[in-house]
Motif scaffolding. Structure first.
Motif, short mmCIF file in Angstrom:
data_model
loop_
_atom_site.label_atom_id
_atom_site.label_comp_id
_atom_site.label_asym_id
_atom_site.label_seq_id
_atom_site.Cartn_x
_atom_site.Cartn_y
_atom_site.Cartn_z
N GLU A 28 -0.46 5.61 3.04
CA GLU A 28 -0.95 4.34 3.02
C GLU A 28 -1.14 3.83 3.58
O GLU A 28 -1.68 2.88 3.22
CB GLU A 28 0.57 4.06 3.24
N GLY A 41 1.29 5.88 0.17
CA GLY A 41 0.96 6.55 -0.28
C GLY A 41 1.70 8.27 -0.52
O GLY A 41 3.12 8.06 0.12
N GLN A 59 -7.36 8.21 -4.42
CA GLN A 59 -6.66 7.26 -4.46
C GLN A 59 -6.79 6.55 -5.56
O GLN A 59 -7.92 6.56 -6.64
CB GLN A 59 -7.97 5.79 -3.54
N PHE A 64 -7.09 8.82 -10.66
CA PHE A 64 -7.55 8.98 -8.89
C PHE A 64 -8.74 9.42 -8.92
O PHE A 64 -9.89 9.28 -9.02
CB PHE A 64 -6.67 9.73 -8.69
N ASP A 88 -7.69 2.83 -7.06
CA ASP A 88 -7.21 1.39 -6.62
C ASP A 88 -7.17 -0.17 -7.59
O ASP A 88 -8.24 0.34 -8.91
CB ASP A 88 -8.42 1.43 -6.45
N CYS A 99 -2.56 5.99 -2.45
CA CYS A 99 -3.16 7.13 -1.66
C CYS A 99 -2.80 8.63 -2.01
O CYS A 99 -1.14 8.90 -1.65
CB CYS A 99 -4.11 7.13 -0.27
N SER A 144 -4.97 2.97 2.34
CA SER A 144 -4.51 2.59 0.78
C SER A 144 -5.07 1.48 0.32
O SER A 144 -5.34 0.60 1.84
CB SER A 144 -3.53 2.62 0.08
N ARG A 193 0.93 -1.00 0.21
CA ARG A 193 -0.50 -0.22 -0.13
C ARG A 193 0.86 1.05 -0.46
O ARG A 193 1.92 1.02 0.55
CB ARG A 193 -1.33 0.35 1.34
N GLY A 217 -3.27 -0.55 -4.13
CA GLY A 217 -3.76 0.78 -4.21
C GLY A 217 -2.27 1.96 -3.89
O GLY A 217 -1.66 1.92 -3.45
#
Length: 463
Positions: free
Chosen positions: A122, A97, A167, A148, A169, A131, A125, A95, A129
């Motif tokens: 993170e 960030g 995010q 995003f 994804d 964030c 997320s 994850r 993913g």
């Protein structure tokens, strides 16, 4: 100790304790390999600095916001593809960030509120993913922004103010692709060539049969799930039976082969047609596949009811009486020899930026990876040399079957004029110019939609 302004990327591994409990040696081995082969190169390739690694994550800083986000998407895209074959509970999933702001750099570590916010992002997320804080989102380009989704304002631990979060994804990026993959399952088979090389081919879908000849880089399994070729292959297979094969020297076919030549390509096509039990079909050639499709159709007219040729040529780079084409060929050969398979993706990026200049970061990263997994440096150069010396101009003049030729107007690998020349040589062929600069067809572009429409109508007209 000094204060600097940077974009900060923070990462942690989702479910780290569970993964270590189930097989710590395997996890550590894979994690170390990914750090060496994916994470470090993708950070360096976008002018970032890996500050430190932890047991379950890493920290990096970047001079620009755009490069930090491009690096993150590239890392996640490659990680997802590498881990895809594993059961869900065994996958390494990061994850990420990203935030920007002042930070304190001290003894190869970084500190400050901006770093803490990146770490908290993170944690918001989804696995696999990314964030972003709103300050990052506002500074990236529009194409990247479109990847995003707005998560609104979020409160995170030890930060007094709410943070607006965006995010990336991968699940939402691939909703349509996953649905198609679940409905369409390709079957991979093998046949033997005349010199005993194993040739891999795949079939999927129902309807009128389309046989696709190999282009320069192929891997029938990787392409099926990639964001570059996957959407196009699925579109074709939803309406037709689609059969593809990996050329000798690459993909799932044998890499260790004594000969890579035009004659061997045609004999391999004949063997695939026989092994697949095909009686009559439409032949699809893309890039190098156009020249080989023309020769196959000329020599086997009873098998081919129509030709679809995209982004191709009848004469290779060394057969065009062009000094520029010769230089391009020699440059490509030198880059293959110097950097193919390197952990540094900069070499492969040269090809990616030429093949698909209009691609998103995620698509470009997938194409980088396709180059690495599709063949070796030696075989890549051998295939390039074969393509550079091909010339089927005289055969094209003698074809007597329906033919649809399509070419992107700004193609940087094969000039538009070469596609038009091919159409001029084939009697009665249709020629369609597509918008864009790509040598491959990318989903959600006008060229992609136009290609699908033209091909659908052409195949219907053959029946």
């Amino acid at each position: 100790m000094k204060k600097i302004l940077s974009a900060i990327l923070a990462a942690d591994m989702f479910g780290y304790s569970r993964l270590m409990e189930n097989g710590e040696i395997d996890v550590i081995t894979r994690q170390s390999q990914y750090l060496k082969d994916i994470i470090q190169p993708e950070i360096l390739n976008r002018n970032g600095t890996l500050i430190k690694t932890t047991g379950d994550g890493f920290l990096a800083i970047f001079n620009t916001v755009q490069e930090s986000v491009e690096s993150a998407i590239a890392i996640q895209t490659r990680m997802i593809l590498m881990e895809e074959p594993l059961p869900h509970d065994q996958k390494i999933q990061y994850r990420l960030g990203i935030n920007a702001g002042d930070l304190i750099l001290n003894d190869n570590d970084i500190f400050g509120d901006s770093v803490n916010i990146a770490a908290r992002l993170e944690g918001l997320s989804v696995p696999d993913g990314i964030c972003l804080s709103d300050i990052i989102y506002q500074l990236i380009n529009d194409d990247t922004k479109n990847l995003f989704e707005d998560l609104g304002s979020q409160r995170v631990k030890n930060i007094s103010r709410p943070i607006k979060v965006w995010q990336w994804d991968p699940r939402s990026q691939k909703v349509e692709r996953k649905k198609s993959s679940e409905e369409l399952q390709q079957q991979v088979q093998f046949c033997l060539s005349e010199d005993d090389a194993q040739i891999a081919f795949a079939r999927v879908g129902t309807g009128a049969t389309i046989l696709k000849a190999p282009n320069w880089l192929n891997h029938i399994e990787y392409e099926w799930r990639s964001p570059i070729w996957g959407p196009l292959l699925n579109k074709i297979a939803t309406q037709h039976e689609l059969i593809r094969f990996d050329q000798r020297g690459g993909g799932l076919s044998d890499w260790d082969v004594s000969k890579i030549s035009e004659d061997r390509m045609i004999s391999d096509m004949i063997n695939v047609v026989h092994a697949a039990g095909l009686e009559r079909f439409t032949l699809l050639g893309i890039s190098q596949g156009c020249a080989f499709s023309i020769r196959y159709a000329f020599e086997n007219p009873e098998k081919v009811n129509g030709l679809i040729l995209f982004g191709g040529y009848v004469r290779g780079r060394l057969m065009r009486n062009s000094e520029e084409s010769k230089i391009l060929h020699e440059t490509a050969q030198s880059l293959i020899a110097a950097g193919w398979g390197s952990n540094n993706p900069a070499f492969r990026t040269f090809f990616t930026s030429s093949f698909i200049p209009d691609a998103t970061v995620q698509q470009a990263s997938s194409f980088d990876e396709l180059q690495r997994v599709s063949t070796s440096a030696k075989n890549g150069a051998r295939i390039q040399q074969m393509n550079a010396t091909v010339d089927v101009s005289e055969l094209a003049k003698q074809l007597k079957i329906p033919c649809l030729v399509l070419h992107c107007e700004g193609d940087q690998i094969t000039p538009h004029d070469e596609g038009r020349r091919m159409a001029a040589l084939i009697p009665g062929s249709q020629f369609v110019t597509l918008e864009g600069n790509n040598h491959a067809l990318i989903e959600s572009t006008p060229a992609f939609d136009k290609f699908v429409l033209e091909v659908t109508n052409f195949v219907k007209g053959l029946s």
